[in-house]
Motif scaffolding. Structure first.
Motif, PDB file in Angstrom:
ATOM      1  N   ALA A  40     -21.539  36.352  20.436  1.00 50.01           N
ATOM      2  CA  ALA A  40     -21.255  35.817  19.193  1.00 50.01           C
ATOM      3  C   ALA A  40     -23.298  35.102  19.020  1.00 50.01           C
ATOM      4  O   ALA A  40     -23.246  34.344  17.842  1.00 50.01           O
ATOM      5  CB  ALA A  40     -20.365  34.900  19.445  1.00 50.01           C
ATOM      6  N   SER A  41     -23.364  33.836  19.686  1.00 47.16           N
ATOM      7  CA  SER A  41     -24.775  33.657  19.210  1.00 47.16           C
ATOM      8  C   SER A  41     -25.831  34.432  18.870  1.00 47.16           C
ATOM      9  O   SER A  41     -27.108  33.745  18.273  1.00 47.16           O
ATOM     10  CB  SER A  41     -25.599  32.775  21.036  1.00 47.16           C
ATOM     11  N   GLU A 286     -29.093  45.353  15.913  1.00 42.93           N
ATOM     12  CA  GLU A 286     -29.539  44.877  16.384  1.00 42.93           C
ATOM     13  C   GLU A 286     -29.607  44.797  17.706  1.00 42.93           C
ATOM     14  O   GLU A 286     -30.646  44.906  18.550  1.00 42.93           O
ATOM     15  CB  GLU A 286     -30.110  44.013  15.296  1.00 42.93           C
ATOM     16  N   TRP A 287     -28.541  44.460  17.861  1.00 43.08           N
ATOM     17  CA  TRP A 287     -27.923  44.053  19.523  1.00 43.08           C
ATOM     18  C   TRP A 287     -28.004  45.516  19.941  1.00 43.08           C
ATOM     19  O   TRP A 287     -27.984  45.248  21.106  1.00 43.08           O
ATOM     20  CB  TRP A 287     -26.242  43.898  19.342  1.00 43.08           C
ATOM     21  N   ASP A 288     -27.173  46.518  19.368  1.00 42.47           N
ATOM     22  CA  ASP A 288     -27.098  47.331  19.881  1.00 42.47           C
ATOM     23  C   ASP A 288     -28.105  47.973  19.935  1.00 42.47           C
ATOM     24  O   ASP A 288     -29.042  48.519  21.255  1.00 42.47           O
ATOM     25  CB  ASP A 288     -26.536  49.493  19.028  1.00 42.47           C
ATOM     26  N   GLU A 289     -29.604  47.715  19.689  1.00 35.11           N
ATOM     27  CA  GLU A 289     -31.567  48.420  19.655  1.00 35.11           C
ATOM     28  C   GLU A 289     -31.723  47.750  20.873  1.00 35.11           C
ATOM     29  O   GLU A 289     -32.546  48.184  21.472  1.00 35.11           O
ATOM     30  CB  GLU A 289     -31.730  48.226  18.310  1.00 35.11           C
ATOM     31  N   LEU A 290     -31.357  46.690  20.877  1.00 35.81           N
ATOM     32  CA  LEU A 290     -31.630  46.084  22.162  1.00 35.81           C
ATOM     33  C   LEU A 290     -31.397  45.895  23.422  1.00 35.81           C
ATOM     34  O   LEU A 290     -31.388  46.934  24.521  1.00 35.81           O
ATOM     35  CB  LEU A 290     -31.441  44.606  22.388  1.00 35.81           C
ATOM     36  N   ASP A 291     -29.797  47.179  23.678  1.00 36.18           N
ATOM     37  CA  ASP A 291     -29.251  47.431  24.747  1.00 36.18           C
ATOM     38  C   ASP A 291     -29.874  49.058  24.718  1.00 36.18           C
ATOM     39  O   ASP A 291     -30.782  49.371  26.042  1.00 36.18           O
ATOM     40  CB  ASP A 291     -27.555  48.408  24.135  1.00 36.18           C
ATOM     41  N   LEU A 292     -30.654  50.160  23.191  1.00 32.84           N
ATOM     42  CA  LEU A 292     -31.310  50.969  23.922  1.00 32.84           C
ATOM     43  C   LEU A 292     -33.120  50.759  24.291  1.00 32.84           C
ATOM     44  O   LEU A 292     -33.100  51.336  25.504  1.00 32.84           O
ATOM     45  CB  LEU A 292     -30.998  51.780  22.538  1.00 32.84           C
ATOM     46  N   LYS A 293     -33.360  49.237  24.137  1.00 34.84           N
ATOM     47  CA  LYS A 293     -35.083  49.476  24.510  1.00 34.84           C
ATOM     48  C   LYS A 293     -34.428  49.650  26.270  1.00 34.84           C
ATOM     49  O   LYS A 293     -35.428  49.272  26.263  1.00 34.84           O
ATOM     50  CB  LYS A 293     -35.390  48.249  23.785  1.00 34.84           C
ATOM     51  N   ALA A 294     -33.520  48.369  26.865  1.00 31.95           N
ATOM     52  CA  ALA A 294     -33.509  47.986  27.432  1.00 31.95           C
ATOM     53  C   ALA A 294     -33.117  49.114  28.422  1.00 31.95           C
ATOM     54  O   ALA A 294     -33.620  49.126  29.657  1.00 31.95           O
ATOM     55  CB  ALA A 294     -31.590  46.937  27.714  1.00 31.95           C
TER      56      ALA A 294
END
Length: 307
Positions: A40-41, A286-294
């Motif tokens: 949410a943030s 972009e949130w999903d992309e963070l998961d992918l990078k992590a």
């Protein structure tokens, strides 16, 4: 290419050195996970960034927002074993590990520049997609990445900024290829290779100052993006996005601390990832992309890894 910095283990590890990986250590289970910021943030911060990018009151074109994820696992992760797995995970990439005495280890997978005498090489990297499960699927995903207007905007900002900064201290700046796919085992990126030649040996220490921070870790213009990060990012980046490397006479080499993890002595691992926000960005994508990078860091902790 793998490099290691440290006070206790005060040596650089060459790319052809072999690490013996403990099978049991890397087969860990995640007991707990939390993200800062929350989804949410994150959505609120990205929405505000897009509002400023589209507005006329600032010159902001791109800003990189980051996330810190704390993973609690059922076993401790050894930094050098994780480094060894990252080398397998990111072949032909640059891995680093820095561990001051009695402090957490900072491990990551990236590159900023390499200098040999007067010759400098660097890489522009932006845009992230998963690899496909089949060859046809992988090709289609790659083509979608190459043709994406949003990803091309983000990538062009990074590539052109690095080129412009190199031209300040170098002659003969060459970009070849100007845009291509960089395929790693789990992800693929847009990539460009840059090569240049320093005008003077005395300019060596200006390289880092010129190239860091790049739009890949901060944004454009730099000061506007930096101020936005101060105002809207709700955790301390610490070593994340900082330069890691060395100056050494005939040769210098630096990475930048992105796609990285901070490993303490206990069962807690902090994993960092960032995403470039430009016009056309979708906060959830972009949130999903963070998961992918992590996943490049997290997944290797849960699988066997030998070489």
């Amino acid at each position: 290419m793998t490099r290691f910095l440290g006070h206790i283990r005060a040596q650089w590890t060459s790319s052809n050195q072999h690490f013996k990986v403990n099978r049991s250590t890397l087969q860990t289970a995640i007991v707990n996970l939390n993200h800062v910021p929350t989804k949410a943030s994150w959505d609120l911060a990205v929405t505000q960034a897009l509002r400023m990018i589209k507005g006329s009151q600032t010159e902001l074109v791109k800003v990189v927002l980051a996330r810190c994820s704390r993973y609690i696992t059922d076993t401790c992760i050894d930094p050098l074993e994780l480094l060894a797995c990252l080398k397998v995970e990111g072949q032909n990439a640059y891995q680093f590990c820095i561990q001051p005495s009695d402090a957490p280890a900072f491990v990551g997978n990236s590159q900023l520049f390499h200098r040999k005498y007067l010759n400098i090489s660097s890489e522009a990297l932006a845009g992230t997609r998963a690899r496909g499960k089949t060859r046809a699927d992988d090709f289609q995903i790659g083509q979608e990445l190459l043709l994406s207007i949003k990803e091309d905007t983000e990538f062009t900002i990074v590539r052109d900024s690095i080129k412009k900064k190199l031209e300040m201290i170098c002659d003969e700046v060459v970009v070849n290829p100007s845009k291509a796919l960089r395929k790693l085992p789990r992800v693929q990126h847009l990539s460009a290779q840059l090569a240049a030649r320093l005008r003077n040996e005395d300019d060596e220490f200006d390289i880092l100052n010129a190239l860091h921070p790049s739009p890949a870790v901060c944004g454009l213009p730099t000061e506007e993006a930096r101020q936005f990060i101060r105002d809207y990012e709700i955790f301390d980046r610490g070593m994340y996005a900082g330069p890691v490397g060395w100056f050494g006479g005939a040769e210098s080499e630096f990475a930048v601390g992105i796609r990285s993890a901070l490993l303490g002595k206990g069962y807690s691992t902090l994993v960092y990832a960032g995403a470039g926000i430009v016009e056309g960005t979708n906060p959830s994508f972009e949130w999903d992309e963070l998961d992918l990078k992590a996943s490049q860091v997290v997944s290797v902790q849960r699988h066997d890894c030998y070489y």
